[in-house]
Design a protein around this motif. Structure first.
Motif, short mmCIF file in Angstrom:
data_model
loop_
_atom_site.label_atom_id
_atom_site.label_comp_id
_atom_site.label_asym_id
_atom_site.label_seq_id
_atom_site.Cartn_x
_atom_site.Cartn_y
_atom_site.Cartn_z
N VAL A 151 -3.60 -11.35 -10.85
CA VAL A 151 -2.41 -11.32 -10.01
C VAL A 151 -2.84 -11.59 -8.58
O VAL A 151 -3.97 -11.30 -8.18
N ASP A 152 -1.91 -12.13 -7.78
CA ASP A 152 -2.22 -12.47 -6.40
C ASP A 152 -1.79 -11.39 -5.42
O ASP A 152 -2.25 -11.37 -4.28
N GLY A 201 -9.37 -11.45 -0.98
CA GLY A 201 -9.20 -12.72 -0.29
C GLY A 201 -7.78 -12.98 0.15
O GLY A 201 -7.54 -13.73 1.10
N ASN A 202 -6.82 -12.35 -0.52
CA ASN A 202 -5.41 -12.49 -0.15
C ASN A 202 -4.97 -11.48 0.91
O ASN A 202 -3.78 -11.36 1.21
N GLY A 203 -5.94 -10.74 1.46
CA GLY A 203 -5.64 -9.90 2.61
C GLY A 203 -5.54 -8.41 2.35
O GLY A 203 -5.24 -7.65 3.28
N TYR A 204 -5.79 -7.96 1.12
CA TYR A 204 -5.71 -6.53 0.86
C TYR A 204 -6.99 -5.84 1.34
O TYR A 204 -8.09 -6.15 0.89
N ALA A 205 -6.82 -4.88 2.24
CA ALA A 205 -7.97 -4.15 2.79
C ALA A 205 -8.45 -3.06 1.84
O ALA A 205 -9.60 -2.65 1.91
N LYS A 236 -21.16 -4.87 -4.19
CA LYS A 236 -22.21 -5.85 -3.89
C LYS A 236 -21.67 -7.27 -3.90
O LYS A 236 -21.99 -8.08 -3.01
N GLN A 237 -20.84 -7.60 -4.88
CA GLN A 237 -20.38 -8.98 -5.05
C GLN A 237 -19.13 -9.31 -4.25
O GLN A 237 -18.77 -10.49 -4.13
N VAL A 238 -18.44 -8.30 -3.73
CA VAL A 238 -17.25 -8.55 -2.91
C VAL A 238 -17.45 -7.86 -1.56
O VAL A 238 -16.84 -6.83 -1.27
N PRO A 239 -18.32 -8.41 -0.72
CA PRO A 239 -18.62 -7.76 0.56
C PRO A 239 -17.42 -7.67 1.50
O PRO A 239 -17.42 -6.86 2.43
N ASP A 240 -16.39 -8.49 1.25
CA ASP A 240 -15.22 -8.49 2.14
C ASP A 240 -14.26 -7.34 1.87
O ASP A 240 -13.38 -7.07 2.69
N VAL A 241 -14.39 -6.67 0.72
CA VAL A 241 -13.47 -5.57 0.44
C VAL A 241 -13.83 -4.40 1.36
O VAL A 241 -14.95 -3.94 1.39
N LYS A 242 -12.85 -3.94 2.13
CA LYS A 242 -13.12 -2.92 3.14
C LYS A 242 -13.09 -1.52 2.56
O LYS A 242 -13.86 -0.66 2.96
N ARG A 243 -12.16 -1.28 1.63
CA ARG A 243 -12.02 0.05 1.06
C ARG A 243 -11.81 -0.07 -0.45
O ARG A 243 -10.92 -0.79 -0.89
N ARG A 443 -7.20 -3.10 13.57
CA ARG A 443 -7.94 -4.29 13.18
C ARG A 443 -7.27 -4.86 11.95
O ARG A 443 -6.84 -4.15 11.06
N ALA A 444 -7.15 -6.16 11.90
CA ALA A 444 -6.40 -6.80 10.82
C ALA A 444 -7.07 -6.54 9.48
O ALA A 444 -8.29 -6.53 9.37
N ALA A 445 -6.21 -6.30 8.49
CA ALA A 445 -6.74 -6.19 7.13
C ALA A 445 -7.15 -7.56 6.67
O ALA A 445 -8.04 -7.77 5.95
#
Length: 445
Positions: A151-152, A201-205, A236-243, A443-445
């Motif tokens: 899902v997106d 990648g779709n902006g979910y923090a 490890k594989q998704v370093p962009d996920v903040k939480r 700070r932007a998610a």
């Protein structure tokens, strides 16, 4: 044992309108995630083009009240949308399809496996189906695998849910959910990682991992990876996920990698919701739980040493059959002994078909009184938790305008930031229900 539901129905698609596909979601976070899969499958099947549109009810069966609410909502939807096609699915539909088939308001009943497939929705007579069968509900215990569905977005949510597991192999005596979800089966680890990447990648923090019995993840996969390995792999594989947050877990199944991640991974949120259900050993035994009270207390103590400041919530059932005053006091005391601050209390409600429904029942007024005392204890613990955070600095994910959650899942009133943004704030105090936050910056998610 799955977590009990935290809220009532959520209309995923906003107000019910004439036309398009609207989904009314009851119960747990897994249902919320699956509703997004259902929306995509139903639209690809062409339901949105039907005259009057379609309304899909994704039901919960964990309590009799949840089923009653679903039926009430179905009747209301038919009165307000006489031309719409009404489809009922979810756990209640899987367990008792005949009760929904008997409702004149309902056009089609789908099981929990069928609801995730586009062709199931084309069983409506609008698509030329001549079969007069109103229900498409197969044996859920025949399902051996759980595929990863992409899902997106999670409509209307500031945080995204990702399914890692479905079903349950345990048979707690009060729980009907295995008969709605089947046996435990895991989503392959690669599919979970890809879904987290997509949503991040779709902006979910913040991403929340969810399942019916999430700590049983991996037992049916090659190599039998555990939940801790999945958590470490995602981070490890998704370093962009903040939480990254976990939904309800069974503490007795927490593995070493999971405990290590709690201790060392700052992006894994310091909040665990525990499926405790009771604080008395005899009641736990009669519930057919796999832990005792000392194990629950020791788990909380050990995890606090690993992650000071971690926040614990729990499900506790009040008034289980045969519960004496002394047994209830043990459940009451465990709130303090475990340091629980986010308590979900449920007065015992017998579910037909479960062993607990055949046990000697307590008087309803006793059950209600005990539930009220547990809630009072939980409220007092929560207010103490709020007071302890005064003067601290917190990172708050804004859920909607003026309101958000800290990393420890504590509610906070915040005057800055849009939904989905993470706001740094100093805590000025609280109003008894939420923290009062003074934002520093967003700070932007």
């Amino acid at each position: 044992m799955p977590a009990l539901p935290k809220k009532g129905p959520v209309l995923s698609g906003g107000p019910i309108l004439s036309g398009g596909v609207d989904i009314v979601t009851f119960g747990c976070r897994l249902n919320t995630y699956e509703s997004e899969v259902m929306r995509s499958e139903a639209e690809s099947a062409g339901l949105g083009a039907l005259q009057g549109g379609a309304i899909i009810f994704n039901t919960c069966a964990v309590t009799g009240e949840a089923v009653r609410q679903a039926k009430q909502s179905i009747r209301k939807a038919r009165r307000e949308n006489p031309q719409a096609r009404i489809i009922v699915t979810g756990c209640a539909a899987q367990i008792e399809p005949e009760n929904f088939v008997a409702m004149d308001e309902v056009d089609l009943v789908l099981g929990n496996e069928e609801k995730l497939k586009a062709h199931s929705y084309r069983a409506l007579p609008d698509f030329g189906v001549n079969d007069t069968e109103k229900a498409r509900v197969n044996d859920i215990f025949s399902v051996r695998e759980t595929a990863g569905h992409m899902v997106d977005a999670i409509e209307g949510r500031a945080r995204a849910f990702v399914q890692v597991q479905n079903g349950c192999d345990h048979r707690c005596t009060f729980c009907i959910i295995p008969y709605g979800r089947g046996n435990s089966r895991s989503v392959p680890m690669g599919a979970v990682v890809e879904q987290v990447k997509r949503l991040s990648g779709n902006g979910y923090a913040e991403i929340v991992l969810t399942g019916v019995d999430m700590t049983s993840f991996g037992a049916d996969l090659p190599g039998s990876p555990k939940l801790g390995k999945l958590v470490k792999t995602i981070l490890k594989q998704v370093p962009d996920v903040k939480r990254l947050r976990l939904s309800s877990i069974d503490s007795i199944e927490a593995d070493d990698d999971l405990l290590d991640a709690i201790a060392t991974e700052p992006r894994l949120m310091p909040h665990l919701h525990l499926s405790l259900q009771a604080g008395d050993d005899m009641i736990l035994k009669r519930m057919k739980r796999r832990h005792n009270r000392d194990q629950s207390i020791r788990f909380c103590e050990d995890v606090r040493k690993l992650r000071p400041g971690i926040v614990f919530g729990a499900d506790i059932i009040a008034g289980f059959p045969t519960e004496t005053d002394a047994m209830f006091e043990n459940s009451l005391k465990i709130v303090e002994e475990c340091g629980l601050t986010h308590l979900h209390v449920f007065p015992f409600s017998p579910r037909e078909g479960t062993p607990a429904a055949r046990m000697p029942q307590l008087r309803r007024e006793v059950v209600k009184q005990r539930a009220a005392r547990l809630r009072d204890a939980g409220d007092a613990a929560y207010r103490g938790h709020l007071a302890a955070l005064a003067g601290s600095r917190q990172s708050i994910l804004v859920e909607r305008e003026g309101l958000g959650r800290t990393e420890g899942f504590t509610l906070a009133a915040v005057s800055a930031g849009a939904p989905g943004e993470i706001v740094e704030a100093d805590i000025a105090g609280h109003d008894g229900a939420r923290l009062i936050a003074a934002p520093l910056a967003a700070r932007a998610a």
